[in-house]
Structures are given as structure tokens and as C-alpha cells.
Design a protein around this motif. Structure first.
Motif, PDB file in Angstrom:
ATOM      1  N   ILE A 327       0.850  -1.188   0.000  1.00  0.00           N
ATOM      2  CA  ILE A 327       0.000   0.000   0.000  1.00  0.00           C
ATOM      3  C   ILE A 327       0.882   1.232   0.000  1.00  0.00           C
ATOM      4  O   ILE A 327       1.968   1.234   0.605  1.00  0.00           O
ATOM      5  N   SER A 362      -4.420   5.107  -5.162  1.00  0.00           N
ATOM      6  CA  SER A 362      -5.700   5.041  -4.441  1.00  0.00           C
ATOM      7  C   SER A 362      -5.521   4.735  -2.965  1.00  0.00           C
ATOM      8  O   SER A 362      -6.488   4.771  -2.197  1.00  0.00           O
ATOM      9  N   HIS A 363      -4.306   4.410  -2.565  1.00  0.00           N
ATOM     10  CA  HIS A 363      -3.995   4.092  -1.164  1.00  0.00           C
ATOM     11  C   HIS A 363      -4.847   2.918  -0.650  1.00  0.00           C
ATOM     12  O   HIS A 363      -5.361   2.941   0.467  1.00  0.00           O
ATOM     13  N   ARG A 364      -4.952   1.906  -1.464  1.00  0.00           N
ATOM     14  CA  ARG A 364      -5.607   0.672  -1.031  1.00  0.00           C
ATOM     15  C   ARG A 364      -4.633  -0.483  -1.225  1.00  0.00           C
ATOM     16  O   ARG A 364      -3.736  -0.427  -2.081  1.00  0.00           O
ATOM     17  N   SER A 436      -0.261   0.299  12.512  1.00  0.00           N
ATOM     18  CA  SER A 436      -1.237   0.131  11.444  1.00  0.00           C
ATOM     19  C   SER A 436      -1.679  -1.331  11.402  1.00  0.00           C
ATOM     20  O   SER A 436      -0.843  -2.220  11.218  1.00  0.00           O
ATOM     21  N   ILE A 438      -3.176  -2.580   9.023  1.00  0.00           N
ATOM     22  CA  ILE A 438      -3.058  -2.990   7.622  1.00  0.00           C
ATOM     23  C   ILE A 438      -1.682  -3.622   7.370  1.00  0.00           C
ATOM     24  O   ILE A 438      -1.581  -4.685   6.753  1.00  0.00           O
ATOM     25  N   PRO A 514      -6.237  11.359   5.510  1.00  0.00           N
ATOM     26  CA  PRO A 514      -6.763  10.342   4.583  1.00  0.00           C
ATOM     27  C   PRO A 514      -5.867   9.102   4.495  1.00  0.00           C
ATOM     28  O   PRO A 514      -6.371   7.971   4.390  1.00  0.00           O
ATOM     29  N   ILE A 515      -4.570   9.309   4.541  1.00  0.00           N
ATOM     30  CA  ILE A 515      -3.660   8.167   4.473  1.00  0.00           C
ATOM     31  C   ILE A 515      -3.717   7.374   5.768  1.00  0.00           C
ATOM     32  O   ILE A 515      -3.706   6.131   5.758  1.00  0.00           O
ATOM     33  N   GLN A 517      -6.230   7.068   7.651  1.00  0.00           N
ATOM     34  CA  GLN A 517      -7.473   6.298   7.597  1.00  0.00           C
ATOM     35  C   GLN A 517      -7.309   5.061   6.713  1.00  0.00           C
ATOM     36  O   GLN A 517      -7.788   3.974   7.049  1.00  0.00           O
ATOM     37  N   ALA A 518      -6.597   5.215   5.605  1.00  0.00           N
ATOM     38  CA  ALA A 518      -6.341   4.065   4.734  1.00  0.00           C
ATOM     39  C   ALA A 518      -5.489   3.015   5.430  1.00  0.00           C
ATOM     40  O   ALA A 518      -5.630   1.814   5.169  1.00  0.00           O
TER      41      ALA A 518
END
Length: 522
Positions: A327, A362-364, A436, A438, A514-515, A517-518
Motif C-alpha cells: 500500500i 488510491s492508497h488501497r 497500522s 493494515i 486520509p492516508i 485512515q487508509a
């Protein structure tokens, strides 16, 4: 060094740093590129975890069950407080290696990590740890080991001895006067560093034949005193060659798998063409790694070792690489295409790296297979993609991503640990990393940003409110420090003005939030 002096050094708290190489997810790219099968890491252990920042982040950020020990009671207590805050299942102890390694209630481990401590412990403890690894690391399991190494440390060995002798006895003191020897340890360390700088200021012959050393010695005056205490003034201090370490670990049945420093996997930024050609002719691992260390003048090795490794076929390796997810962890426009290797700073080609970053904008979480499909028309081969992704992870632009099951399991623990760390930011900036779920890894987060996140946890929705909250916390903390007669450096720390704080909060909201949150942090 006397027992009293050694104990005084051991009692000094180490820094609150974070080591990403201790994250088991990080071993995937290096092991796969080496053609080795990956372990499924259910149990892990960190020996010498310091304040426990890394082990807590990795325990909260994954489904892995972590164990570990650090003999410093202050370190262990702090680490266990973080465990309690996250309600993590991690089992962290304040035991010596001899006590911990002989416990009969520990599971076998898929991953064992040690950052730095190998260089700072006595030979008997290293032997004890090797035996522990032999018994407790599963077949196919991985050891991460970092250590001070030769030849990069060779020139500093006499400097270290010089400073340590000054630490033990002040040569300027009158005979029989031990006042300086009874001074606080940080003051004696500072005096020893100043003495070494004074010696180099005379331009001694040793400095003339080692022209880069004076700058290195001078930089010690700017280093964290707690780091200096353990790096230069501990009783045990043993920079070792790769061959010496390999000889020890072979007794535990381990095979060298590759460097944990992702930059090492990109020869073009570290080795000249002549050096690359030479290394390509060396089949023996020990000779090749030793020669490479000479080429890059390495002072710190970060290595992965595998117990009874299984080799993958080319198809198995490529399938696993294509399934790996990453990511983008920075704003697309903030990624500077420059990287520093052993050869200095290198500019990366926009034609290769631009399309890859665009595919991740898209930061996914995105698989390498998806990126490959998106950049194929730009002439990017899969081999180029793998190397580019590896380098972008080393730069912090990309993060490795764990599977969805582990992400889901990590979310509640991560949220609790992050809330506890942000709450600590009311009173200081010791821990500057959040987890994180993620990536299962630590993300650098300075104090003001933590306070903005804390304001959001208190249901303040607007950047102006975050700014007001953070400013009030910093002013209250500064007042407490002054009332408690904290060191002048802390008392004089300035608090940003209201306008500056609002500007910081707005930028945080627009660019960074925003990042975060991703990444599952906000």
C-alpha cells in the motif's frame, strides 16, 4: 569495568525506538526473492525488547502471539503497561536471558528476533541464546539478527576504548580524588565524548590515516546519551564479522537467507559494476558476504536466517510474489525518487517508478499482480517491478500488507494501543510510533499529530478544535515541566502559536489524515 560501573550503564533506559525488521511480515519479500518458502508466523519472540515499542506494535498489529524478555525492570514495566493498554495476549517478562531461555512454559517459535543486543552481551549469553534458538525455533522458522560488524566498526574500536577508559577514571583528577568517578553517569559519558573530540582536535596520526573518523567522533556529541551509554560504554561490546556470527548460528542449524535491509537487494545502489562482477564469481556464502561487507564498509548487519529452509520452484516463488500486497503510505506527490545506498544518493527513473506509484495512488492494498497488469503497457517487467517495490518499501513510500483475516483481528488491539500511546502524548514524546493494522507495523507519528488524533478520539471534529486541544496540552505540559524544574532544554521548548497550530491541523486534515485512515490508524 567494575561491576558497579557495568550496573550503572545497564540501569540507563534505552531509547523508545521502533525496528520494522522485527515485523515478521517484512521477511516475505527477501525470502521469496531468495527462492525460500515462508513460515506461517503464529508464535514469535523478541529477546532484549527494550521499552517494548516494537514488540507491542507487532503484537497489537497482527494475530501473532508474542513473547519476550528484557532484564531492565524499567523497560519491562513500561512494555507490560502497553500490553495492558492494548489488552494484548503478548507475554513479556523482565528476566535475564539465562532465566527466560530456560523457561519450560514457552511454545516453539516461528520467528525469533534480536535487534542489536548480540553485540552487547557476553559470550556465555550468546551461547545460551544459540542453544535456545536450536531448541525453540521451528523447522522453517526464521531468525532476525542485527549486530555491529566489521569492517565498518574497525576504526572505532580504539576510540571506544579511549572513551571508556576516560569514563572509568578522569586523568585530570588529583591523585586519590575520585570525585569525577562518582559523578552521574550521563555527565561522565559526555565528558568522555568531549575528551575523544579533544584528542582528534590535535590531529593525531590515527586520524590522519582514518580521515573520515574525526567527523564520526564529532557526531557523537549530538547523539542520544542513552544510546551512547549502551553502544559505547557497556561492559560487553563485540563487533563481529559475518563469518564469526555464521559459525555460531550454524550450531543451531540455521542457514543464511539474506539481508533484512531491503536496500541490500538492489546491487546498483550499493556496488560498482566491477564489485558486482567479482561477487558474482563467489559461490561460497560466507566468502561472498564477507567480501560484500568490505565493498560497502558495513558497520551494521541486519540478517534473516532460516532453520531447515525449503526451496521453492520458480513458479511457486513468482506466484507468491504476485500475491503479495503493498500500500502507498505517503501522498503520491510526496514520494521523492531518490534513495541513498552505499554508493551515495541515486535518482530513480521516473519511467519505471512513476507508473508503479500511479497504480497505487488510491492508497488501497494492491497485489503485485495487479500492479504488474497496470504497468505492463509501460514496458515494466515483473522482475523490474519486484525490485522497484522492494526499494520503495525500504524508502518508507510503500508498506507491506497482511492478509484480510489478520487485518480484522488486529483492528481492535491496534485501536486500543494507539489510543494509549496518544494519551501518553499529553505528557511527553517518548513513543513516536503508532501501529497500522493494515501493515502490522509501526508508523512514525510525532507528538503534535498524536494530539490531533487524541482530539478526534475525544469527538472533536474540526481542525481548529484539534489545534486548540493540542496547544492547551502543550502549554499545560510546559508549565508542569517548569514547575517541576525540568532541564532547561525542556523548559525552553516553544509551543507553536495558535495560527501555526491551526495551519498544522489543517495540513494534517488535508494531507495526512486520509492516508492514516487508509492505514487503519484514524
Amino acid at each position: 569495568m567494575s561491576e558497579r560501573e557495568a550496573s550503572s550503564i545497564d540501569a540507563i533506559n534505552y531509547t523508545f525506538g521502533y525496528c520494522d525488521e522485527l515485523n515478521p511480515l517484512r521477511l516475505k519479500l527477501p525470502l521469496l526473492q531468495a527462492g525460500l518458502a515462508l513460515p506461517s508466523v503464529h508464535t514469535a519472540c523478541e529477546l532484549g525488547f527494550g521499552h517494548g515499542v516494537s514488540v507491542n506494535i507487532h503484537a497489537a498489529g497482527s494475530a501473532t502471539r508474542w513473547y519476550g524478555t528484557d532484564f531492565n525492570p524499567s523497560h519491562a514495566n513500561f512494555a507490560r503497561q502497553l500490553v495492558d493498554s492494548a489488552e494484548s495476549p503478548a507475554q513479556l517478562f523482565g528476566e535475564s536471558f539465562s532465566e527466560f531461555c530456560r523457561r519450560d512454559d514457552l511454545p516453539d517459535f516461528d520467528f525469533i528476533g534480536m535487534h542489536g543486543i548480540w553485540s552487547w552481551i557476553a559470550a556465555e549469553n550468546r551461547a545460551l541464546i544459540v542453544e535456545f534458538i536450536r531448541r525453540k525455533l521451528k523447522a522453517g522458522g526464521v531468525l532476525y539478527l542485527s549486530y555491529n560488524t566489521q569492517p565498518g566498526w574497525t576504526a572505532m574500536v580504539p576510540v571506544r576504548e579511549l572513551m571508556q577508559r576516560h569514563f572509568q577514571v578522569d586523568p585530570a583528577a588529583e591523585p586519590g580524588n575520585r570525585a569525577d568517578a562518582e559523578a552521574p553517569v550521563p555527565a561522565r559519558i559526555s565528558a568522555a565524548v568531549d575528551f575523544a573530540r579533544a584528542v582528534f582536535a590535535t590531529q593525531p596520526g590515527y586520524a590522519l590515516v582514518n580521515p573520515l573518523l574525526a567527523e564520526r567522533v564529532d557526531a557523537l556529541s549530538q547523539a542520544n546519551p542513552n544510546y551512547l551509554a549502551h553502544e559505547y560504554f557497556a561492559r560487553d561490546w563485540h563487533p563481529m564479522s559475518f563469518l564469526q556470527v555464521a559459525s555460531s548460528l550454524e550450531a543451531a542449524g540455521l542457514t543464511y537467507a539474506g539481508s533484512a535491509d531491503y536496500r541490500d537487494h538492489i546491487d546498483e545502489i550499493n556496488l560498482t559494476p566491477v564489485q558486482r562482477d567479482l561477487l558474482a564469481t563467489i559461490a561460497d556464502t560466507g566468502l561472498r558476504e564477507t567480501t560484500r561487507d568490505f565493498c560497502v564498509n558495513r558497520s551494521l548487519r541486519r540478517d534473516y536466517w532460516v532453520k531447515e529452509p525449503r526451496t521453492l520452484s520458480d513458479d511457486e516463488r513468482d506466484a507468491a510474489l504476485r500475491a503479495h500486497r503493498v500500500i502507498l503510505a505517503l501522498p503520491r506527490d510526496a514520494v521523492a525518487l531518490k534513495v541513498r545506498g552505499a554508493l551515495g544518493e541515486t535518482t530513480l527513473p521516473e519511467a519505471l517508478y512513476g507508473p508503479i506509484l500511479d497504480a497505487l495512488s488510491s492508497h488501497r492494498p494492491t497485489t503485485l499482480s495487479e500492479i504488474e497488469h497496470g504497468v505492463r503497457a509501460r514496458g515494466v517487467t515483473f522482475a523490474q517491478l519486484v525490485k522497484a517495490v522492494t526499494l520503495l518499501v525500504s524508502m518508507g513510500a510503500l508498506l507491506n500488507v497482511q492478509d484480510d483475516v489478520r487485518i480484522s483481528a488486529a483492528r481492535p488491539l491496534s485501536a486500543r494501543l494507539n489510543a494509549a500511546i496518544c494519551e501518553q502524548a499529553r505528557h511527553g514524546e517518548d513513543v513516536q510510533f503508532l501501529v497500522s493494522p493494515i501493515s502490522g507495523s509501526g508508523i512514525f507519528m510525532p507528538r503534535v499529530a498524536q494530539l490531533f488524533l487524541l482530539a478526534r478520539l475525544h469527538h472533536l471534529q474540526q481542525p481548529e478544535q484539534w489545534a486548540e486541544f493540542a496547544e492547551a496540552v502543550l502549554r499545560a505540559d510546559r508549565a508542569d515541566s517548569q514547575a517541576g524544574r525540568e532541564p532547561a532544554a525542556l523548559q525552553s521548548a516553544t509551543v507553536p502559536s495558535g495560527a501555526d497550530m491551526i495551519a498544522k491541523a489543517n495540513r494534517f486534515a488535508q494531507v495526512h489524515l486520509p492516508i492514516l485512515q487508509a492505514l487503519g490508524i484514524a
